[in-house]
Design an enzyme around this catalytic site. Structure first.
Site, short mmCIF file in Angstrom:
data_model
loop_
_atom_site.label_atom_id
_atom_site.label_comp_id
_atom_site.label_asym_id
_atom_site.label_seq_id
_atom_site.Cartn_x
_atom_site.Cartn_y
_atom_site.Cartn_z
N LYS A 245 -6.97 51.54 -13.52
CA LYS A 245 -6.62 50.43 -12.64
C LYS A 245 -5.68 49.46 -13.36
O LYS A 245 -5.51 49.54 -14.59
CB LYS A 245 -7.91 49.73 -12.18
CG LYS A 245 -8.82 50.65 -11.32
CD LYS A 245 -10.13 49.95 -10.98
CE LYS A 245 -11.00 50.81 -10.07
NZ LYS A 245 -12.27 50.12 -9.75
N TYR B 9 -9.53 53.34 -0.29
CA TYR B 9 -10.85 52.70 -0.25
C TYR B 9 -11.37 52.53 1.18
O TYR B 9 -12.13 51.59 1.45
CB TYR B 9 -10.79 51.35 -0.97
CG TYR B 9 -10.88 51.45 -2.48
CD1 TYR B 9 -11.92 52.14 -3.11
CD2 TYR B 9 -9.94 50.81 -3.29
CE1 TYR B 9 -12.01 52.20 -4.49
CE2 TYR B 9 -10.03 50.88 -4.69
CZ TYR B 9 -11.07 51.58 -5.29
OH TYR B 9 -11.17 51.64 -6.66
N PHE C 298 -16.02 42.20 -0.50
CA PHE C 298 -15.07 42.21 -1.63
C PHE C 298 -13.82 43.02 -1.36
O PHE C 298 -12.93 43.10 -2.21
CB PHE C 298 -15.78 42.70 -2.90
CG PHE C 298 -16.35 44.11 -2.82
CD1 PHE C 298 -15.55 45.23 -2.96
CD2 PHE C 298 -17.71 44.30 -2.57
CE1 PHE C 298 -16.08 46.51 -2.88
CE2 PHE C 298 -18.26 45.58 -2.48
CZ PHE C 298 -17.44 46.68 -2.64
N ARG D 196 -17.59 60.81 -13.59
CA ARG D 196 -18.35 59.59 -13.25
C ARG D 196 -19.22 59.16 -14.44
O ARG D 196 -19.31 57.96 -14.74
CB ARG D 196 -19.25 59.85 -12.04
CG ARG D 196 -18.53 60.10 -10.74
CD ARG D 196 -18.00 58.85 -10.08
NE ARG D 196 -19.04 57.98 -9.57
CZ ARG D 196 -18.80 56.90 -8.83
NH1 ARG D 196 -17.55 56.59 -8.49
NH2 ARG D 196 -19.78 56.13 -8.41
N THR E 71 -20.70 51.44 -11.89
CA THR E 71 -19.71 50.57 -11.22
C THR E 71 -19.69 49.19 -11.85
O THR E 71 -18.63 48.62 -12.10
CB THR E 71 -20.07 50.47 -9.71
OG1 THR E 71 -20.07 51.80 -9.17
CG2 THR E 71 -19.06 49.62 -8.96
N ARG F 131 -16.47 52.19 -19.18
CA ARG F 131 -16.74 50.81 -18.72
C ARG F 131 -17.67 50.08 -19.68
O ARG F 131 -17.50 48.88 -19.94
CB ARG F 131 -17.30 50.84 -17.29
CG ARG F 131 -16.24 51.18 -16.24
CD ARG F 131 -16.89 51.53 -14.92
NE ARG F 131 -15.93 51.75 -13.83
CZ ARG F 131 -16.25 52.35 -12.69
NH1 ARG F 131 -17.48 52.78 -12.49
NH2 ARG F 131 -15.34 52.52 -11.74
N ASN G 144 -13.17 46.52 -13.47
CA ASN G 144 -13.87 47.62 -14.18
C ASN G 144 -12.96 48.76 -14.60
O ASN G 144 -13.41 49.88 -14.86
CB ASN G 144 -15.10 48.09 -13.39
CG ASN G 144 -14.76 48.68 -12.05
OD1 ASN G 144 -13.59 48.75 -11.66
ND2 ASN G 144 -15.78 49.13 -11.33
N HIS H 69 -11.24 54.29 -12.10
CA HIS H 69 -11.80 54.88 -10.88
C HIS H 69 -12.06 56.35 -11.13
O HIS H 69 -11.28 57.02 -11.80
CB HIS H 69 -10.80 54.76 -9.71
CG HIS H 69 -11.19 55.61 -8.53
ND1 HIS H 69 -12.09 55.19 -7.58
CD2 HIS H 69 -10.85 56.88 -8.20
CE1 HIS H 69 -12.26 56.17 -6.69
NE2 HIS H 69 -11.52 57.19 -7.03
N GLU I 182 -8.94 62.40 -2.24
CA GLU I 182 -8.18 61.47 -3.08
C GLU I 182 -7.00 62.17 -3.77
O GLU I 182 -5.91 61.61 -3.87
CB GLU I 182 -9.11 60.82 -4.12
CG GLU I 182 -10.11 59.87 -3.46
CD GLU I 182 -11.23 59.38 -4.37
OE1 GLU I 182 -12.09 58.63 -3.88
OE2 GLU I 182 -11.27 59.77 -5.56
P1 IDP Z 1 -17.04 53.03 -8.00
O1 IDP Z 1 -15.63 52.59 -8.38
O2 IDP Z 1 -17.95 53.04 -9.17
O3 IDP Z 1 -17.04 54.32 -7.23
P2 IDP Z 1 -17.46 51.67 -5.45
O4 IDP Z 1 -18.78 51.21 -4.92
O5 IDP Z 1 -16.82 52.86 -4.82
O6 IDP Z 1 -17.63 51.90 -7.04
O7 IDP Z 1 -16.46 50.44 -5.37
C1 IDP Z 1 -15.09 50.62 -5.60
C2 IDP Z 1 -14.59 49.50 -6.48
O8 IDP Z 1 -14.71 48.26 -5.76
C3 IDP Z 1 -15.37 49.28 -7.76
O9 IDP Z 1 -14.99 50.16 -8.81
C4 IDP Z 1 -15.01 47.84 -8.07
O10 IDP Z 1 -13.69 47.75 -8.63
C5 IDP Z 1 -14.98 47.22 -6.68
N1 IDP Z 1 -16.26 46.61 -6.33
C6 IDP Z 1 -17.41 47.23 -5.96
N2 IDP Z 1 -18.39 46.35 -5.74
C7 IDP Z 1 -17.86 45.13 -5.98
C8 IDP Z 1 -18.38 43.80 -5.93
O11 IDP Z 1 -19.54 43.56 -5.62
N3 IDP Z 1 -17.52 42.80 -6.27
C9 IDP Z 1 -16.22 43.02 -6.62
N4 IDP Z 1 -15.69 44.24 -6.67
C10 IDP Z 1 -16.49 45.30 -6.36
MG MG Z 2 -16.27 54.76 -5.35
#
Ligand code: IDP
Ligand code: MG
Length: 153
Positions: free
Chosen positions: A13, A53, A61, A89, A95, A106, A116, A119, A130
């Site tokens: 990212k 997304y 968010f 993963r 996450t 991470r 974070n 992805h 994707e």
């Molecule tokens: P992942 O990236 O671990 O698969 P997802 O739930 O798919 O997690 O969420 C996608 C991305 O959205 C996360 O990697 C993070 O950058 C962002 N994200 C998820 N939850 C939050 C939150 O509660 N606050 C801010 N950003 C979030």
């Molecule tokens: Mg995800």
């Protein structure tokens, strides 16, 4: 015969790029033994990220996430190998980086969910979706991976 050609979409990212972590993140996948199938640096459009997304569009968010992902270039990659999606993963960590084990990307390099740095696809189905969203068919490079005989029995 195990499936050694499973593919996952991994992205660094904008914060990961700006924090000069590109080399370190790529190195982890290389050292583990995964095969690099595609790689490019892209400034993604808003629409492209909203489709990427799409499953999160109702989340509070979501607007902030799209803005974050648009804030600079992203390194988009495809890595291939046995169990690539699940292992990818695991290598990224949780996450929320505060829940990520040390030793994960991470867990080692970032602190907050909203920054974070990476992805990874969460299932083989989302990986396929994707990969075709981020890469044209001819950007997925077909070549013999010399290390294969030393990685798989
Ligand atoms: P992942 O990236 O671990 O698969 P997802 O739930 O798919 O997690 O969420 C996608 C991305 O959205 C996360 O990697 C993070 O950058 C962002 N994200 C998820 N939850 C939050 C939150 O509660 N606050 C801010 N950003 C979030
Ligand atoms: Mg995800």
């Amino acid at each position: 015969m195990p499936n050694t050609s499973e593919r996952t979409f991994i992205a660094i990212k904008p914060d990961g790029v700006q924090r000069n972590l590109v080399g370190k993140i790529i190195q982890r996948f290389e050292e583990r033994g995964y095969k690099l199938v595609a790689l490019k640096l892209v400034q993604a459009s808003k629409n492209h990220l909203e489709v990427h997304y799409q499953d999160l569009k109702e989340k509070p968010f979501f607007p902030g996430l799209i803005k974050y992902m648009q804030s600079g270039p992203i390194v988009a990659m495809v890595w291939e190998g046995l169990d690539a999606v699940r292992q990818g993963r695991a290598m990224l960590g949780a996450t929320n980086p505060l829940d990520s084990n040390a030793g994960t990307i991470r867990g080692d390099y970032c602190i907050q969910t909203g920054r974070n740095i990476c992805h990874g696809s969460d299932s083989v189905d989302s990986a396929n979706r994707e990969i075709s969203h981020w890469f044209k068919q001819d950007e997925l490079v077909d070549y013999e991976f010399a290390n294969k005989v030393w990685l798989y029995e």
